[in-house]
Design a protein around this motif. Structure first.
Motif, PDB file in Angstrom:
ATOM      1  N   GLU A 129       2.413   9.179   7.323  1.00 46.59           N
ATOM      2  CA  GLU A 129       2.445   7.961   6.517  1.00 46.59           C
ATOM      3  C   GLU A 129       2.174   6.711   7.339  1.00 46.59           C
ATOM      4  N   ILE A 130       1.447   5.798   6.707  1.00 50.52           N
ATOM      5  CA  ILE A 130       1.169   4.473   7.262  1.00 50.52           C
ATOM      6  C   ILE A 130       1.800   3.497   6.276  1.00 50.52           C
ATOM      7  N   LYS A 131       2.810   2.784   6.706  1.00 51.69           N
ATOM      8  CA  LYS A 131       3.600   1.987   5.769  1.00 51.69           C
ATOM      9  C   LYS A 131       2.990   0.611   5.488  1.00 51.69           C
ATOM     10  N   ASN A 132       3.655  -0.120   4.604  1.00 54.15           N
ATOM     11  CA  ASN A 132       3.148  -1.398   4.097  1.00 54.15           C
ATOM     12  C   ASN A 132       2.701  -2.351   5.207  1.00 54.15           C
ATOM     13  N   GLY A 133       1.484  -2.857   5.075  1.00 51.71           N
ATOM     14  CA  GLY A 133       0.986  -3.885   5.981  1.00 51.71           C
ATOM     15  C   GLY A 133       0.894  -3.492   7.435  1.00 51.71           C
ATOM     16  N   ALA A 134       0.856  -2.196   7.730  1.00 55.49           N
ATOM     17  CA  ALA A 134       0.891  -1.732   9.128  1.00 55.49           C
ATOM     18  C   ALA A 134      -0.212  -2.333   9.984  1.00 55.49           C
TER      19      ALA A 134
END
Length: 198
Positions: A129-134
């Motif tokens: 997973e690549i989270k919000n705004g990464a």
């Protein structure tokens, strides 16, 4: 077989996405993980947040490959990149230009690398997973005219790549199940997307 479509801005915002991947990523040797990086002024870049494992060293050698001149060595297997740990590294403090994330990392936290001049990232095959705004407002120019996510990635968060103006062509793997709102918003040069069939 891959299906390639001309980019439709609306489609990109709604389409389920997958893992970003590049080369092998960092090394795991003797129970140690290594995160490689390069910086704008060839200086050590200090993380702003604590990691889930101890940092043994953070060194920079400008004589090495331009993509891997700096390295942060961890005492154990790094499993996640903390939220906001490299958000806006000021140019006077190095500003990241390349990053290679170690194998074993499954998650990149919210805003982890946001507001840097990063040109390219190597993602590990373990990434889920690549989270919000990464990677919000990073340049992210694709290698060999193509930016791809590795198979195994299942989720990309809200605005994860918003404002990555250098992206032109992306490949989305079949493993991706969820894409957040405005994931590729303001990627003004994005012209094509390839969705891998699974």
């Amino acid at each position: 077989k891959a299906v390639t479509n001309a980019i439709n801005r609306k489609t990109l915002l709604l389409m389920p996405t997958q893992t970003l991947s590049g080369s092998i990523g960092g090394d795991i040797e003797n129970n140690k993980s290594v995160l490689y990086y390069a910086s704008y002024d060839n200086e050590v870049v200090a993380p702003k947040k604590d990691f889930n494992v101890e940092i043994l060293s953070n060194e920079y050698d400008a004589s090495l490959n331009s993509r891997n001149e700096g390295c942060i060595t961890f005492n154990g297997t790094l499993t996640s990149i903390p939220a906001a740990c490299f958000t806006y590294i000021e140019p006077t403090d190095g500003n990241l230009t390349y990053v290679t994330i170690p194998e074993g990392v499954t998650s990149i936290g919210s805003g982890a690398f946001a507001f840097n001049i990063i040109a390219d990232v190597d993602f590990p095959s373990t990434l889920k997973e690549i989270k919000n705004g990464a990677f919000h407002n990073c340049a992210l120019s694709e290698r060999e005219n193509l930016f791809s996510f590795n198979e195994g990635l299942t989720e990309i968060g809200y605005e994860a790549f918003n404002g990555c103006f250098s992206l032109e062509n992306i490949v989305i793997p079949s493993s991706l199940k969820k894409v957040g709102y405005k994931t590729f918003y303001n990627c003004i040069n994005l012209s094509s997307v390839t969705i891998e069939e699974g």
